[in-house]
Design a protein around this motif. Structure first.
Motif, PDB file in Angstrom:
ATOM      1  N   LEU A  40      30.023  40.929  21.885  1.00 49.29           N
ATOM      2  CA  LEU A  40      30.910  40.956  23.127  1.00 49.29           C
ATOM      3  C   LEU A  40      30.032  41.921  23.979  1.00 49.29           C
ATOM      4  CD1 LEU A  40      34.142  41.742  21.381  1.00 49.29           C
ATOM      5  CD2 LEU A  40      33.419  39.573  22.363  1.00 49.29           C
ATOM      6  N   LEU A  41      29.823  41.573  25.425  1.00 48.45           N
ATOM      7  CA  LEU A  41      29.459  42.233  26.335  1.00 48.45           C
ATOM      8  C   LEU A  41      30.173  42.453  27.624  1.00 48.45           C
ATOM      9  CD1 LEU A  41      25.770  40.627  26.352  1.00 48.45           C
ATOM     10  CD2 LEU A  41      26.429  42.943  25.151  1.00 48.45           C
ATOM     11  N   VAL A  42      30.173  43.679  28.224  1.00 50.43           N
ATOM     12  CA  VAL A  42      30.821  43.880  29.505  1.00 50.43           C
ATOM     13  C   VAL A  42      29.814  43.958  30.560  1.00 50.43           C
ATOM     14  CG1 VAL A  42      32.384  45.154  31.158  1.00 50.43           C
ATOM     15  CG2 VAL A  42      32.934  44.833  28.508  1.00 50.43           C
ATOM     16  N   VAL A  43      29.830  43.076  31.725  1.00 49.85           N
ATOM     17  CA  VAL A  43      28.594  43.197  32.555  1.00 49.85           C
ATOM     18  C   VAL A  43      29.295  43.184  33.956  1.00 49.85           C
ATOM     19  CG1 VAL A  43      27.127  41.687  31.225  1.00 49.85           C
ATOM     20  CG2 VAL A  43      28.492  40.835  32.917  1.00 49.85           C
ATOM     21  N   ASP A  44      28.643  43.966  34.846  1.00 52.76           N
ATOM     22  CA  ASP A  44      29.127  43.851  36.276  1.00 52.76           C
ATOM     23  C   ASP A  44      28.555  42.773  37.142  1.00 52.76           C
ATOM     24  OD1 ASP A  44      26.517  44.340  37.073  1.00 52.76           O
ATOM     25  OD2 ASP A  44      26.378  46.627  37.240  1.00 52.76           O
ATOM     26  N   ALA A  45      29.203  42.912  38.306  1.00 49.81           N
ATOM     27  CA  ALA A  45      28.857  41.857  39.223  1.00 49.81           C
ATOM     28  C   ALA A  45      27.227  41.310  39.413  1.00 49.81           C
ATOM     29  CB  ALA A  45      29.289  42.076  40.720  1.00 49.81           C
ATOM     30  N   ASN A  46      26.460  42.367  39.220  1.00 55.24           N
ATOM     31  CA  ASN A  46      24.780  42.211  39.251  1.00 55.24           C
ATOM     32  C   ASN A  46      24.386  41.798  37.969  1.00 55.24           C
ATOM     33  OD1 ASN A  46      24.774  42.956  42.010  1.00 55.24           O
ATOM     34  ND2 ASN A  46      24.781  45.063  41.429  1.00 55.24           N
ATOM     35  N   GLY A  47      25.151  41.590  36.754  1.00 56.94           N
ATOM     36  CA  GLY A  47      24.686  41.379  35.509  1.00 56.94           C
ATOM     37  C   GLY A  47      24.408  42.505  34.615  1.00 56.94           C
ATOM     38  N   VAL A  48      24.584  43.644  35.133  1.00 55.13           N
ATOM     39  CA  VAL A  48      24.132  44.688  34.386  1.00 55.13           C
ATOM     40  C   VAL A  48      25.209  44.983  33.302  1.00 55.13           C
ATOM     41  CG1 VAL A  48      23.643  47.405  34.459  1.00 55.13           C
ATOM     42  CG2 VAL A  48      22.821  45.958  36.368  1.00 55.13           C
ATOM     43  N   ILE A  49      24.364  45.425  31.944  1.00 55.79           N
ATOM     44  CA  ILE A  49      25.372  45.448  30.640  1.00 55.79           C
ATOM     45  C   ILE A  49      26.164  46.905  30.735  1.00 55.79           C
ATOM     46  CG2 ILE A  49      25.329  45.396  28.374  1.00 55.79           C
ATOM     47  CD1 ILE A  49      23.153  43.296  28.214  1.00 55.79           C
ATOM     48  N   LEU A  50      27.422  46.857  30.622  1.00 59.30           N
ATOM     49  CA  LEU A  50      28.085  48.352  30.609  1.00 59.30           C
ATOM     50  C   LEU A  50      28.641  48.705  29.284  1.00 59.30           C
ATOM     51  CD1 LEU A  50      30.397  47.513  33.798  1.00 59.30           C
ATOM     52  CD2 LEU A  50      28.321  48.405  34.043  1.00 59.30           C
TER      53      LEU A  50
END
Length: 365
Positions: A40-50
């Motif tokens: 499971l990953l959460v990424v922002d609009a730029n694809g950066v992993i949060l």
């Protein structure tokens, strides 16, 4: 947005949660979330992993903290499910199903990425495809063997008629040529019978033989088949030992490798055939080793890419044109070697050439 039956909200990490930054789901879905085998990953609009869970860390072979602020290098399309390949330094390429959905992270829109490892399933599917191809190959081989056998019978009958009509008046050179051709038809009949055995899944006809003698006996046939543009060189280990396998199938294997080499060299180049005895190779799953004989066929041709090399033993796979190859030659070499208790290794470099090693178990006693 509901994922695995629960609502994800931006919040501080709760103890035991699979993904820091989300409130853990309750009730029945709580266990499903905690025990998930998906990354499971959460990424922002730029694809950066949060944020990333432990499964993601193992899948990417990186520490969880190292994943944070890294860029997820795969485009996140509107499709809810797609398949990608993830590079793992230890395992290599991992096939994964990618599921995406909209979520919220720290009051900002984000994307929840779920990655499911499907590598084992892909391997199983590949084996099933190979089994189906081999079954089709067997049916085709049986049909070809019958037709080939009929053609050989016609040729033999014609040669017998010619031999009777010429009788004692035949020129000695012509008579010798007819005898040689009759011998070749007998070999062709034997090869057709072996091909039928292969097609029907029956056992081959093993015998004790000297691989060096077998290779030398093929020299004339190879020279005629490959043409004047190919220079053939042999380097045969005198102490190579004996093999116990089907002699005709060994001839076919070497001939197939030589023809492939000729095509890779576009009819001009050098072909090396070498033998090495007492090559120690692992056998079984217990780490035991046994003596093998290595027969190697090397060309100075165009070589192969990694993609082609990965598929080259598959039945019907060929880089040749529709009228130039069936894609069955190397597959037959592979299956003959495997049935004989050995294995095949291929080394190839673009622009330099290709070497095919046949490791065949040495006959002891």
């Amino acid at each position: 947005m509901k994922i695995v039956g629960g609502d994800y909200h931006a919040t501080s990490a709760s103890p035991g949660s699979s993904l820091p930054g989300f409130r853990r789901p309750r009730g029945r879905d709580r266990s499903a979330h905690r025990d998930t085998s998906d990354a499971l990953l959460v990424v922002d609009a730029n694809g950066v992993i949060l944020s990333a869970n432990a499964v993601a860390s193992r899948m990417f072979d990186r520490q969880p903290d190292d994943l944070l602020q890294a860029v997820f290098g795969h485009p996140l399309t509107n499709a809810t499910r797609t398949e990608i390949v993830i590079h793992n330094p230890t395992r290599g390429g991992i096939s994964a199903e990618l599921h995406t959905s909209e979520t919220v992270w720290r009051d900002r829109p984000a994307t929840l990425v779920r990655l499911r490892d499907v590598s084992r399933r892909k391997v199983k599917e590949a084996r099933q495809r190979r089994a189906r191809k081999l079954e089709a190959t067997g049916r085709l081989a049986a049909s070809v063997a019958h037709d080939f056998n009929n053609l050989i019978a016609i040729l033999e009958s014609g040669l017998r008629v010619l031999q009777r009509r010429l009788g004692d008046t035949a020129d000695p050179a012509v008579a010798a040529l007819i005898e040689e051709m009759l011998g070749r038809t007998h070999n062709g009949t034997a090869l057709a019978q072996r091909l039928l055995f292969f097609a029907r899944g029956q056992s081959l006809g093993p015998e004790i033989l000297d691989p060096n003698e077998r290779i030398l006996s093929l020299a004339d046939l190879l020279g005629q088949t490959l043409g004047k543009g190919i220079e053939i060189k042999t380097e045969l280990d005198r102490s190579v030992g004996k093999l116990r396998l089907d002699a005709d199938q060994l001839d076919i294997a070497i001939l197939n490798l030589a023809i492939n080499a000729r095509d890779a060299m576009a009819g001009n180049g050098m072909l090396f055939i070498t033998t090495v005895g007492n090559v120690r190779q692992p056998v079984g799953d217990k780490g035991d080793v046994a003596p093998f004989i290595r027969i190697s066929v090397t060309d100075t041709g165009c070589g192969m890419t990694g993609e082609v090399l990965a598929q080259v033993m598959e039945p019907f796979f060929t880089t040749k044109g529709p009228e130039q190859g069936t894609g069955l030659g190397l597959s037959q070499v592979y299956d003959f070697t495997r049935q004989s208790g050995g294995h095949v290794q291929i080394e190839s470099q673009l622009g330099i050439g290709t070497t095919v090693h046949l490791f065949l178990p040495s006959s002891v006693g």
